[in-house]
Write a protein that holds these residues in place. Structure first.
Motif, PDB file in Angstrom:
ATOM      1  N   GLY A  22      95.106   8.729   5.665  1.00 18.32           N
ATOM      2  CA  GLY A  22      93.655   8.957   5.716  1.00 18.32           C
ATOM      3  C   GLY A  22      93.310  10.021   6.753  1.00 18.32           C
ATOM      4  N   TYR A  26      88.888   5.751   5.350  1.00 17.53           N
ATOM      5  CA  TYR A  26      88.290   4.687   4.522  1.00 17.53           C
ATOM      6  C   TYR A  26      88.332   3.415   5.357  1.00 17.53           C
ATOM      7  CZ  TYR A  26      89.676   0.748   1.393  1.00 17.53           C
ATOM      8  OH  TYR A  26      89.868  -0.475   0.800  1.00 17.53           O
ATOM      9  N   LYS A  29      84.684  -2.166   2.423  1.00 11.73           N
ATOM     10  CA  LYS A  29      84.597  -2.263   0.960  1.00 11.73           C
ATOM     11  C   LYS A  29      83.204  -2.698   0.535  1.00 11.73           C
ATOM     12  CE  LYS A  29      89.410  -3.696   0.471  1.00 11.73           C
ATOM     13  NZ  LYS A  29      89.761  -4.117   1.841  1.00 11.73           N
ATOM     14  N   ILE A  35      88.010  -3.400  -5.036  1.00  9.93           N
ATOM     15  CA  ILE A  35      88.344  -2.439  -3.962  1.00  9.93           C
ATOM     16  C   ILE A  35      87.573  -1.137  -4.146  1.00  9.93           C
ATOM     17  CG2 ILE A  35      90.187  -1.397  -2.586  1.00  9.93           C
ATOM     18  CD1 ILE A  35      91.855  -3.715  -3.001  1.00  9.93           C
ATOM     19  N   ARG A  80      96.792  -9.776  -4.739  1.00  8.71           N
ATOM     20  CA  ARG A  80      96.526  -8.508  -5.435  1.00  8.71           C
ATOM     21  C   ARG A  80      97.655  -8.158  -6.403  1.00  8.71           C
ATOM     22  NH1 ARG A  80      94.695  -4.479  -0.610  1.00  8.71           N
ATOM     23  NH2 ARG A  80      92.777  -5.524   0.034  1.00  8.71           N
ATOM     24  N   SER A 170      95.659  -1.488  -3.562  1.00  4.95           N
ATOM     25  CA  SER A 170      95.236  -1.138  -2.197  1.00  4.95           C
ATOM     26  C   SER A 170      94.436   0.160  -2.285  1.00  4.95           C
ATOM     27  CB  SER A 170      96.469  -0.939  -1.313  1.00  4.95           C
ATOM     28  OG  SER A 170      96.082  -0.456  -0.050  1.00  4.95           O
ATOM     29  N   GLY A 171      93.301   0.183  -1.585  1.00  7.46           N
ATOM     30  CA  GLY A 171      92.407   1.340  -1.681  1.00  7.46           C
ATOM     31  C   GLY A 171      93.119   2.659  -1.456  1.00  7.46           C
ATOM     32  N   SER A 172      93.831   2.762  -0.330  1.00  7.37           N
ATOM     33  CA  SER A 172      94.451   4.043  -0.004  1.00  7.37           C
ATOM     34  C   SER A 172      95.575   4.399  -0.988  1.00  7.37           C
ATOM     35  CB  SER A 172      94.983   4.035   1.428  1.00  7.37           C
ATOM     36  OG  SER A 172      95.811   2.918   1.623  1.00  7.37           O
ATOM     37  N   ARG A 175      95.062   7.156  -3.593  1.00  9.30           N
ATOM     38  CA  ARG A 175      95.114   8.563  -3.148  1.00  9.30           C
ATOM     39  C   ARG A 175      96.535   9.125  -3.260  1.00  9.30           C
ATOM     40  NH1 ARG A 175      91.979   7.121   2.092  1.00  9.30           N
ATOM     41  NH2 ARG A 175      94.102   7.274   2.867  1.00  9.30           N
ATOM     42  N   SER A 239      94.874  -3.857   7.739  1.00 10.60           N
ATOM     43  CA  SER A 239      93.687  -3.045   7.458  1.00 10.60           C
ATOM     44  C   SER A 239      92.613  -3.840   6.713  1.00 10.60           C
ATOM     45  CB  SER A 239      94.035  -1.830   6.605  1.00 10.60           C
ATOM     46  OG  SER A 239      95.035  -1.093   7.199  1.00 10.60           O
ATOM     47  N   LYS A 240      93.056  -4.605   5.714  1.00  9.96           N
ATOM     48  CA  LYS A 240      92.062  -5.303   4.885  1.00  9.96           C
ATOM     49  C   LYS A 240      91.260  -6.311   5.723  1.00  9.96           C
ATOM     50  CE  LYS A 240      94.917  -8.804   2.488  1.00  9.96           C
ATOM     51  NZ  LYS A 240      94.728  -9.923   3.379  1.00  9.96           N
ATOM     52  N   MET A 243      89.061  -4.121   8.520  1.00  9.28           N
ATOM     53  CA  MET A 243      87.828  -3.463   8.045  1.00  9.28           C
ATOM     54  C   MET A 243      86.717  -4.486   7.797  1.00  9.28           C
ATOM     55  SD  MET A 243      88.786  -1.871   4.283  1.00  9.28           S
ATOM     56  CE  MET A 243      90.315  -1.055   4.652  1.00  9.28           C
ATOM     57  N   ASP A 332      96.075   6.033  11.861  1.00 16.53           N
ATOM     58  CA  ASP A 332      95.562   4.998  10.960  1.00 16.53           C
ATOM     59  C   ASP A 332      95.453   3.686  11.726  1.00 16.53           C
ATOM     60  OD1 ASP A 332      94.986   6.418   8.711  1.00 16.53           O
ATOM     61  OD2 ASP A 332      96.763   5.849   7.596  1.00 16.53           O
TER      62      ASP A 332
HETATM   63  C1  DP6 Z   1      93.006   3.032   8.354  1.00 13.79           C
HETATM   64  O1  DP6 Z   1      94.097   0.967   1.922  1.00 13.79           O
HETATM   65  O2  DP6 Z   1      95.359  -0.407   3.589  1.00 13.79           O
HETATM   66  O3  DP6 Z   1      94.578   3.619   6.693  1.00 13.79           O
HETATM   67  O4  DP6 Z   1      92.203  -1.304   0.430  1.00 13.79           O
HETATM   68  O5  DP6 Z   1      92.362  -3.316   1.864  1.00 13.79           O
HETATM   69  O6  DP6 Z   1      94.436  -2.289   0.941  1.00 13.79           O
HETATM   70  P1  DP6 Z   1      93.014  -2.055   1.435  1.00 13.79           P
HETATM   71  O7  DP6 Z   1      93.132  -1.183   2.764  1.00 13.79           O
HETATM   72  P2  DP6 Z   1      94.053   0.057   3.072  1.00 13.79           P
HETATM   73  O8  DP6 Z   1      93.215   0.714   4.263  1.00 13.79           O
HETATM   74  C2  DP6 Z   1      93.558   1.935   4.809  1.00 13.79           C
HETATM   75  C3  DP6 Z   1      92.791   2.166   6.054  1.00 13.79           C
HETATM   76  C4  DP6 Z   1      93.226   3.355   6.871  1.00 13.79           C
HETATM   77  C5  DP6 Z   1      92.361   4.562   6.587  1.00 13.79           C
HETATM   78  C6  DP6 Z   1      92.660   5.360   5.344  1.00 13.79           C
HETATM   79  O9  DP6 Z   1      93.795   5.325   4.841  1.00 13.79           O
HETATM   80  O10 DP6 Z   1      91.752   6.086   4.913  1.00 13.79           O
END
Ligand code: DP6
Length: 384
Positions: A22, A26, A29, A35, A80, A170-172, A175, A239-240, A243, A332
């Motif tokens: 990142g 991010y 949520k 997600i 998940r 997982s959100g990231s 990408r 992270s989950k 956040m 991160d």
């Molecule tokens: C700090 O993608 O690990 O790396 O969606 O809950 O699986 P979930 O979270 P995740 O969060 C990444 C957070 C970060 C910032 C980023 O990668 O943008």
């Protein structure tokens, strides 16, 4: 891959992916299950030839137990991943009724559901290996889950969107499906009706990642080094969970998401278009620092940065004072640093890095503890 074992079919697929780090973070949520992120974010995909996860998924006709092996060790299967397996089985079952839907890998004229009508009797085995520390804030879950989504989709060969499969892992992770800088859109309006399923479906379709093409010029210009703190083991707060806690307790995060993240996104996109290297690095640095300020504002605070990280930050700013091309850094949810260095600075920065220990002689840390050199990558590698 498609083989016959005791008259039952064995299906497997393998992908190699690199983590996506990142850059405009991010954190939060709008919808937990799907997600869907609260803020648009941008990450950079590393080069899978240097730093990677290889994942193989096999459908096992011999046992109906699911298994997840990471670096050869058994890991519990998260909710998940269970959900991904559920979608996978459902898709196979649905294709049972499509008699003319020939499975693309099959020599016969059958759909996947007809080839394996008893999918519930098959176990799903996932074997994932990381070439870098796992679960310590180096985005190993992003590469692992994107590779898993690619394997699932490769076996299914349906229209199911791999970006979606990846995102709900997982959100990231979503990408990681592209090379270069990747933008993952967040929810459009903060006051959308969270309980309306139609709105959720619409936002779910919209919040899917894409490559920022105007970032391609950077690939030739930049080297990336990850400096890991070997004193740090697994991260304390995932992270989950982190956040969620930030959104429940920090006031700063509201301002960040309402105002500053969008600014950073726009500024970064404009700097990429202008090919303004130093501006790109400055925005990356500022966003990392602002993200960690919201972590500090969380109650109790999320202390992802430690003395090691702060020394790296200090060191980079000392270097940047005299540098023509500034070095960027980002952190991160962990202590490890990811540095982006203009290739013209490489020799002098490496020299500075090796001498930097003298700057911190009183420290118990030796900088760097471990280095992983890489570059910007082109996205996943299909190993099938
Ligand atoms: C700090 O993608 O690990 O790396 O969606 O809950 O699986 P979930 O979270 P995740 O969060 C990444 C957070 C970060 C910032 C980023 O990668 O943008």
């Amino acid at each position: 891959m498609f083989t016959q074992l005791n008259k039952k079919l064995t299906l497997s697929s393998s992908f190699k992916t690199a983590p996506n780090i990142g850059l405009i973070k991010y954190w939060g949520k709008w919808n937990e299950r799907e997600i869907i992120p609260l803020n648009t974010n941008i990450g950079v995909t590393l080069n899978p030839n240097d730093i990677f996860t290889t994942t193989t998924l096999t459908l096992n006709p011999e046992s109906n137990n699911n298994q997840l092996l990471i670096n050869g060790k058994d890991f519990p299967i998260s909710n998940r991943i269970e959900r991904l397996f559920g979608i996978f089985r459902e898709q196979i079952l649905q294709s049972k009724s499509f008699s003319s839907n020939k499975y693309k890998n099959s020599p016969s004229d059958k759909s996947l559901g007809q080839l394996i009508p008893d999918i519930e009797k098959y176990g799903i085995k996932v074997e994932s290996n990381n070439s870098f520390p796992t679960g310590s804030g180096l985005a190993s879950s992003s590469s692992g889950l994107s590779a898993l989504a690619l394997c699932l989709q490769d076996i299914l060969k349906t229209d199911i969107d791999v970006r979606y499969l990846s995102r709900i892992g997982s959100g990231s992770a979503c990408r990681c499906l592209y090379g270069n800088f990747v933008l993952f859109p967040g929810v459009q309006l903060q006051n959308l009706d969270k309980s309306d399923q139609q709105t959720i479906n619409l936002e779910s379709k919209r919040c899917l990642p894409y490559e920022i093409e105007s970032s391609r010029w950077l690939k030739e210009k930049v080297s990336i080094v990850i400096l890991t703190d070997t004193h740090q083991g697994q991260k304390d707060v995932l992270s989950k969970d982190g956040m969620k806690l930030t959104w429940e307790t920090s006031k700063l995060i509201q301002g960040r998401v309402r105002e500053y993240v969008e600014q950073h996104i726009k500024e970064l996109q404009s700097a990429l278009e202008k090919q303004d290297f130093n501006k790109v690095m400055e925005i990356i640095i500022r966003d990392s620092n602002q993200f960690h300020a919201t972590c500090m504002d969380t109650y109790p605070p999320l202390l992802y940065l430690n003395d090691f990280s702060r020394q790296i930050i200090k060191m980079v700013h000392i270097y940047n004072k005299n540098a023509k091309n500034i070095v960027g850094y980002t952190f991160d949810a962990g202590a490890h640093a990811v540095l982006l260095i203009h290739n013209d600075e490489l020799v002098s920065f490496k020299k500075f890095l090796s001498e930097a220990q003298n700057l911190f002689t009183k420290s118990k840390y030796i900088i760097p503890s471990q280095e992983f050199w890489t570059s910007i990558g082109d996205g996943p590698i299909n190993l099938n």
